[in-house]
Design an enzyme around this catalytic site. Structure first.
Site, PDB file in Angstrom:
ATOM      1  N   ARG A   1       0.891  -1.173   0.000  1.00  0.00           N
ATOM      2  CA  ARG A   1       0.000   0.000   0.000  1.00  0.00           C
ATOM      3  C   ARG A   1       0.919   1.211   0.000  1.00  0.00           C
ATOM      4  NH1 ARG A   1      -5.378   1.342   3.423  1.00  0.00           N
ATOM      5  NH2 ARG A   1      -6.093  -0.099   1.824  1.00  0.00           N
TER       6      ARG A   1
ATOM      7  N   HIS B   1      -7.377   1.150  -6.425  1.00  0.00           N
ATOM      8  CA  HIS B   1      -7.574   0.240  -5.293  1.00  0.00           C
ATOM      9  C   HIS B   1      -8.197  -1.047  -5.857  1.00  0.00           C
ATOM     10  CE1 HIS B   1      -7.781  -1.182  -1.335  1.00  0.00           C
ATOM     11  NE2 HIS B   1      -8.688  -0.387  -0.795  1.00  0.00           N
TER      12      HIS B   1
ATOM     13  N   GLN C   1      -9.944  -3.955  -3.710  1.00  0.00           N
ATOM     14  CA  GLN C   1     -11.236  -3.527  -3.161  1.00  0.00           C
ATOM     15  C   GLN C   1     -12.337  -3.672  -4.208  1.00  0.00           C
ATOM     16  OE1 GLN C   1     -12.068  -1.815   0.047  1.00  0.00           O
ATOM     17  NE2 GLN C   1     -14.049  -2.434  -0.754  1.00  0.00           N
TER      18      GLN C   1
ATOM     19  N   ASP D   1     -17.440   6.811  -1.273  1.00  0.00           N
ATOM     20  CA  ASP D   1     -16.170   6.755  -0.533  1.00  0.00           C
ATOM     21  C   ASP D   1     -15.966   8.135   0.082  1.00  0.00           C
ATOM     22  OD1 ASP D   1     -13.652   6.066   0.409  1.00  0.00           O
ATOM     23  OD2 ASP D   1     -12.660   6.154  -1.545  1.00  0.00           O
TER      24      ASP D   1
ATOM     25  N   CYS E   1     -16.428   1.414   0.750  1.00  0.00           N
ATOM     26  CA  CYS E   1     -15.244   0.603   1.087  1.00  0.00           C
ATOM     27  C   CYS E   1     -14.789   0.809   2.534  1.00  0.00           C
ATOM     28  CB  CYS E   1     -14.104   0.918   0.122  1.00  0.00           C
ATOM     29  SG  CYS E   1     -13.545   2.624   0.209  1.00  0.00           S
TER      30      CYS E   1
ATOM     31  N   ARG F   1     -13.832  -9.376   1.345  1.00  0.00           N
ATOM     32  CA  ARG F   1     -12.466  -9.134   0.841  1.00  0.00           C
ATOM     33  C   ARG F   1     -11.559 -10.331   1.091  1.00  0.00           C
ATOM     34  NH1 ARG F   1     -10.151  -3.477   1.751  1.00  0.00           N
ATOM     35  NH2 ARG F   1      -8.675  -4.375   0.257  1.00  0.00           N
TER      36      ARG F   1
HETATM   37  N1   CP Z   1     -11.285  -0.290   2.391  1.00  0.00           N
HETATM   38  C1   CP Z   1     -10.009  -0.389   2.778  1.00  0.00           C
HETATM   39  O1   CP Z   1      -9.073  -0.613   1.979  1.00  0.00           O
HETATM   40  O2   CP Z   1      -9.841  -0.257   4.124  1.00  0.00           O
HETATM   41  P1   CP Z   1      -8.475  -0.064   4.876  1.00  0.00           P
HETATM   42  O3   CP Z   1      -7.914   1.279   4.457  1.00  0.00           O
HETATM   43  O4   CP Z   1      -8.829  -0.094   6.340  1.00  0.00           O
HETATM   44  O5   CP Z   1      -7.535  -1.166   4.507  1.00  0.00           O
HETATM   45  N1  NVA Z   2     -10.088   6.701  -1.207  1.00  0.00           N
HETATM   46  C1  NVA Z   2      -9.692   6.247   0.093  1.00  0.00           C
HETATM   47  C2  NVA Z   2      -9.849   4.776   0.212  1.00  0.00           C
HETATM   48  C3  NVA Z   2      -9.529   4.204   1.546  1.00  0.00           C
HETATM   49  C4  NVA Z   2      -9.669   2.720   1.601  1.00  0.00           C
HETATM   50  C5  NVA Z   2      -8.255   6.662   0.368  1.00  0.00           C
HETATM   51  O1  NVA Z   2      -7.402   6.527  -0.519  1.00  0.00           O
HETATM   52  O2  NVA Z   2      -7.989   7.141   1.458  1.00  0.00           O
END
Ligand code: CP
Ligand code: NVA
Length: 309
Positions: free
Chosen positions: A108, A135, A138, A227, A267, A293
């Site tokens: 990540r 993402h 997801q 989101d 999400c 997931r």
């Molecule tokens: N939706 C999602 O990716 O959650 P986290 O940021 O908690 O991993």
């Molecule tokens: N769009 C959000 C998704 C979190 C899972 C972010 O990048 O913070």
């Protein structure tokens, strides 16, 4: 071996294969506890190394359970404890060490280029666990959730996104092209997708339309996605942005323009884009969505290892 970095670069037939495998695996382990193995223990002895440059709750936990249920294990690295960030060790050297010690790498990251750099030097599969531009784990999991709840291929449903033009939406757009579904995007004019995404939409001549009127975007929707308006590391004037999204808040009134059996997905984590009345309603399937997931990421791992059934 396969990488899993962006949905747009993965053949549609492989994405469908992942979903089919996830469905079989989920069904087959109904009576098993979280840490019991899937039949055949397909990834016995494999190590998934995970690294998070940004916060995570769901991705971290779901990959932990995913690799465990397949018979492997996971180790989570904190970037601030590696030489990579503070001591100036290169991505190339780090990638070679990860390839020696691990069997797959989930990253990540706060910069898309890092995924590309790791990919150049790594000899194990790399999975994008969220980047500024996408993402993918997801959204593939969300397609699974939609088809499971609606009991129909997503290509037969009207999908709406209400919210920011962010990483999650970019992956939903890629999914709409791969799985050929109608996607209506509702967002303020100043926050529409960037030009490269608009060009990708045009080039693929698909069924995506963008509305600055949220009611028009949700009309006849089977599924509404949203989101946070402010994503992690979003360097914007937060008050100004939140203000622009005020009329896009998802409440009962807005939901009433969709189909009666429309479901709401998010999400998580959430902000002020949806009110409790919708988020905690029967139409909201967000907990189911998060739980799925694990199932889809198991099949993504198997795809990466080249061992999908
Ligand atoms: N939706 C999602 O990716 O959650 P986290 O940021 O908690 O991993
Ligand atoms: N769009 C959000 C998704 C979190 C899972 C972010 O990048 O913070």
């Amino acid at each position: 071996m396969n990488h899993f970095i962006n949905l747009k670069d993965i053949p549609a037939k492989d994405l469908r294969k992942i979903l089919i495998d996830a469905k079989k695996r989920k069904k087959a382990r109904k009576k098993l506890n979280n840490l019991e193995f899937d039949k055949g223990i397909p990834l016995r002895g494999k190590l998934l190394i995970q690294m998070f440059e940004k916060s995570s709750l769901r991705t971290r936990l779901s990959f932990y359970l995913a690799i465990k249920q397949l018979g492997g294990s996971t180790l989570t690295l904190r970037p601030d404890e590696l030489h990579l960030s503070k001591g100036g060790e290169s991505i190339e050297d780090t990638a070679k060490i990860l390839s020696n010690f691990g069997n797959a790498f989930m990253l990540r990251t706060d910069k898309d280029i890092k995924l590309e750099e790791f990919k150049k030097h790594i000899s194990i599969p790399i999975i994008n666990g969220l980047s500024p531009s996408s993402h993918p784990t997801q959204i593939l999991s969300d397609i699974f959730t939609v088809e499971e709840i609606k009991k129909k291929p997503i290509s037969k449903l009207n999908i709406t996104w209400i919210g920011d033009s962010n990483n999650v939406l970019n992956s939903l757009i890629a999914a709409s092209i791969k799985f050929s579904f109608n996607l209506k995007i509702g967002c303020p004019k100043n926050y529409q997708p960037y030009r490269d995404i608009m060009n990708y939409i045009k080039k693929n001549k698909n069924k995506i339309s963008i509305y600055s009127n949220p009611k028009k975007a949700v009309k006849d929707a089977d599924v509404i996605f949203s989101d946070k308006v402010i994503s992690m590391n979003d360097k914007v004037d937060k008050n100004k942005k939140l203000n622009s999204f005020k009329q896009f808040k998802i409440n009962k009134k807005l939901m009433s323009f969709a189909k009666n059996d429309c479901i709401f997905l998010h999400c998580l984590p959430r902000g002020s884009e949806v009110d409790d009345e919708v988020f905690l309603s029967k139409q909201s399937k967000v907990w189911h969505q998060a739980a799925n997931r694990v199932h889809v990421q198991k099949s993504i791992l198997l795809y990466c290892f080249g061992s999908l059934r």
